[in-house]
Design a protein around this motif. Structure first.
Motif, PDB file in Angstrom:
ATOM      1  N   ALA A 207       0.813  -1.214   0.000  1.00  0.00           N
ATOM      2  CA  ALA A 207       0.000   0.000   0.000  1.00  0.00           C
ATOM      3  C   ALA A 207       0.846   1.263   0.000  1.00  0.00           C
ATOM      4  O   ALA A 207       0.325   2.364  -0.102  1.00  0.00           O
ATOM      5  CB  ALA A 207      -0.919   0.006   1.221  1.00  0.00           C
ATOM      6  N   GLY A 208       2.169   1.113   0.093  1.00  0.00           N
ATOM      7  CA  GLY A 208       3.070   2.258   0.188  1.00  0.00           C
ATOM      8  C   GLY A 208       3.849   2.206   1.481  1.00  0.00           C
ATOM      9  O   GLY A 208       3.495   1.471   2.411  1.00  0.00           O
ATOM     10  N   ALA A 209       4.923   2.968   1.560  1.00  0.00           N
ATOM     11  CA  ALA A 209       5.738   2.981   2.770  1.00  0.00           C
ATOM     12  C   ALA A 209       4.942   3.594   3.919  1.00  0.00           C
ATOM     13  O   ALA A 209       4.361   4.662   3.794  1.00  0.00           O
ATOM     14  CB  ALA A 209       7.012   3.781   2.526  1.00  0.00           C
ATOM     15  N   LEU A 210       4.932   2.897   5.050  1.00  0.00           N
ATOM     16  CA  LEU A 210       4.197   3.350   6.228  1.00  0.00           C
ATOM     17  C   LEU A 210       5.190   3.756   7.312  1.00  0.00           C
ATOM     18  O   LEU A 210       6.132   3.011   7.603  1.00  0.00           O
ATOM     19  CB  LEU A 210       3.290   2.242   6.745  1.00  0.00           C
ATOM     20  CG  LEU A 210       2.316   1.619   5.729  1.00  0.00           C
ATOM     21  CD1 LEU A 210       1.552   0.469   6.363  1.00  0.00           C
ATOM     22  CD2 LEU A 210       1.364   2.663   5.174  1.00  0.00           C
ATOM     23  N   TYR A 211       4.981   4.931   7.911  1.00  0.00           N
ATOM     24  CA  TYR A 211       5.882   5.424   8.949  1.00  0.00           C
ATOM     25  C   TYR A 211       5.138   6.457   9.785  1.00  0.00           C
ATOM     26  O   TYR A 211       4.037   6.908   9.413  1.00  0.00           O
ATOM     27  CB  TYR A 211       7.148   6.040   8.332  1.00  0.00           C
ATOM     28  CG  TYR A 211       6.865   7.083   7.270  1.00  0.00           C
ATOM     29  CD1 TYR A 211       6.832   8.442   7.568  1.00  0.00           C
ATOM     30  CD2 TYR A 211       6.623   6.707   5.941  1.00  0.00           C
ATOM     31  CE1 TYR A 211       6.569   9.393   6.592  1.00  0.00           C
ATOM     32  CE2 TYR A 211       6.355   7.654   4.957  1.00  0.00           C
ATOM     33  CZ  TYR A 211       6.333   8.987   5.285  1.00  0.00           C
ATOM     34  OH  TYR A 211       6.063   9.929   4.307  1.00  0.00           O
ATOM     35  N   SER A 212       5.692   6.812  10.924  1.00  0.00           N
ATOM     36  CA  SER A 212       5.099   7.861  11.753  1.00  0.00           C
ATOM     37  C   SER A 212       6.112   8.974  11.940  1.00  0.00           C
ATOM     38  O   SER A 212       7.319   8.741  11.946  1.00  0.00           O
ATOM     39  CB  SER A 212       4.645   7.304  13.106  1.00  0.00           C
ATOM     40  OG  SER A 212       5.747   6.834  13.854  1.00  0.00           O
ATOM     41  N   VAL A 213       5.608  10.181  12.110  1.00  0.00           N
ATOM     42  CA  VAL A 213       6.440  11.366  12.315  1.00  0.00           C
ATOM     43  C   VAL A 213       5.917  12.119  13.529  1.00  0.00           C
ATOM     44  O   VAL A 213       4.707  12.379  13.642  1.00  0.00           O
ATOM     45  CB  VAL A 213       6.405  12.300  11.081  1.00  0.00           C
ATOM     46  CG1 VAL A 213       7.131  13.610  11.383  1.00  0.00           C
ATOM     47  CG2 VAL A 213       7.008  11.622   9.857  1.00  0.00           C
ATOM     48  N   ARG A 214       6.819  12.458  14.447  1.00  0.00           N
ATOM     49  CA  ARG A 214       6.453  13.327  15.564  1.00  0.00           C
ATOM     50  C   ARG A 214       7.122  14.678  15.373  1.00  0.00           C
ATOM     51  O   ARG A 214       8.333  14.754  15.178  1.00  0.00           O
ATOM     52  CB  ARG A 214       6.881  12.721  16.902  1.00  0.00           C
ATOM     53  CG  ARG A 214       6.443  13.577  18.109  1.00  0.00           C
ATOM     54  CD  ARG A 214       6.806  12.940  19.421  1.00  0.00           C
ATOM     55  NE  ARG A 214       6.067  11.721  19.668  1.00  0.00           N
ATOM     56  CZ  ARG A 214       4.810  11.667  20.128  1.00  0.00           C
ATOM     57  NH1 ARG A 214       4.155  12.802  20.373  1.00  0.00           N
ATOM     58  NH2 ARG A 214       4.209  10.524  20.325  1.00  0.00           N
ATOM     59  N   ASP A 215       6.324  15.738  15.383  1.00  0.00           N
ATOM     60  CA  ASP A 215       6.889  17.074  15.328  1.00  0.00           C
ATOM     61  C   ASP A 215       6.687  17.740  16.689  1.00  0.00           C
ATOM     62  O   ASP A 215       6.401  17.062  17.681  1.00  0.00           O
ATOM     63  CB  ASP A 215       6.309  17.890  14.168  1.00  0.00           C
ATOM     64  CG  ASP A 215       4.808  18.159  14.279  1.00  0.00           C
ATOM     65  OD1 ASP A 215       4.241  17.955  15.379  1.00  0.00           O
ATOM     66  OD2 ASP A 215       4.204  18.586  13.283  1.00  0.00           O
TER      67      ASP A 215
END
Length: 250
Positions: A207-215
């Protein structure tokens, strides 16, 4: 500590993220995802994943990391040459198209904990991206019952199959947890002078690259659709209110 790169190296002009600042930046990112180069950040995250994957092939020879069975992907001892301070792993010997990884200790008598320099020389895992670069690595906490075991990594690299604008990887870092049962990987990337922390979820998902980002304000869950190493479109979501989400597309 000097990187294993020469004046003619394609990464000689790149600036690594200082290991001394890595954990503070992981704990307190400063950026706002909706106000930065989100596409550049996505490429930095995916590029960091490629560099890490190339490095972890040699996990059984990496100080600190080799203690964790979670990262022992391939047994490489038979394809390495080493003395007390230096190890070189030959990737074609392991069945990959090209490349070698060098590991040099800053200490005359390395004992897992300490500083190391890694060189990633034309590593090609056959997955569409050749990696040329280097990394600083620091191992801490091994055999110390009062702290968690971890390896800190700050890579710089040229990524051959990435779009030209995003082919250079710098100002990124990783913390690899080595304590049994807690082998998590967290990263930080500096974009336009601001920092963001991230985690890989599944960079090879259909489904595409999955990742999380915390700002500095939010935790975003992200998906980047791609064709090979080119990102086609991305979407990041973060909860607001009751059941609603703020959505950023780029």
């Amino acid at each position: 500590m000097g990187l294993l790169v020469g004046a003619c190296s394609p990464t000689a002009h790149l600036d690594p993220l200082p290991l001394e600042t890595l954990e503070a930046q992981l704990a307190a990112p400063t950026g706002a995802l909706e106000e930065t180069d989100a596409l550049g950040l996505a490429y930095a995250i995916l590029g960091t994943d490629v560099a890490l994957s190339a490095t972890l092939v040699a996990a059984t020879e990496l100080p600190g990391v080799r203690r964790s069975p979670h990262f022992a992907l391939v047994e490489v001892a038979s394809c390495g040459q080493h003395d007390e301070q230096k190890m070189i792993v030959d990737y074609p010997c392991l069945g990959f198209p090209a490349g070698q990884l060098g590991i040099v200790s800053d200490s005359l008598t390395p004992n897992e904990n300490g500083d190391y320099e890694l060189s990633l020389e034309a590593i090609d895992l056959g997955a569409g991206a050749e990696v040329d670069g280097s990394a600083l690595m620091r191992v801490e906490g091994v055999a110390n019952p009062t702290t968690t075991e971890r390896a800190l990594l700050s890579p710089i690299a040229h990524l051959e199959a990435f779009p030209e604008r995003f082919a250079e990887l710098s100002r990124v870092g990783l913390r690899i947890g080595l304590t049994r049962g807690a082998e998590e990987i967290e990263g930080v990337a500096e974009i336009l002078g601001e920092t963001f922390s991230f985690r890989f979820t599944d960079t090879n998902s259909p489904a595409g690259a999955l990742y999380s980002v915390r700002d500095a304000r939010n935790l975003w869950t992200c998906r980047s659709e791609r064709d090979g190493r080119q990102i086609l479109k991305s979407e990041c979501k973060t909860p607001v209110g009751h059941g609603d989400f703020a959505v950023l597309r780029f």
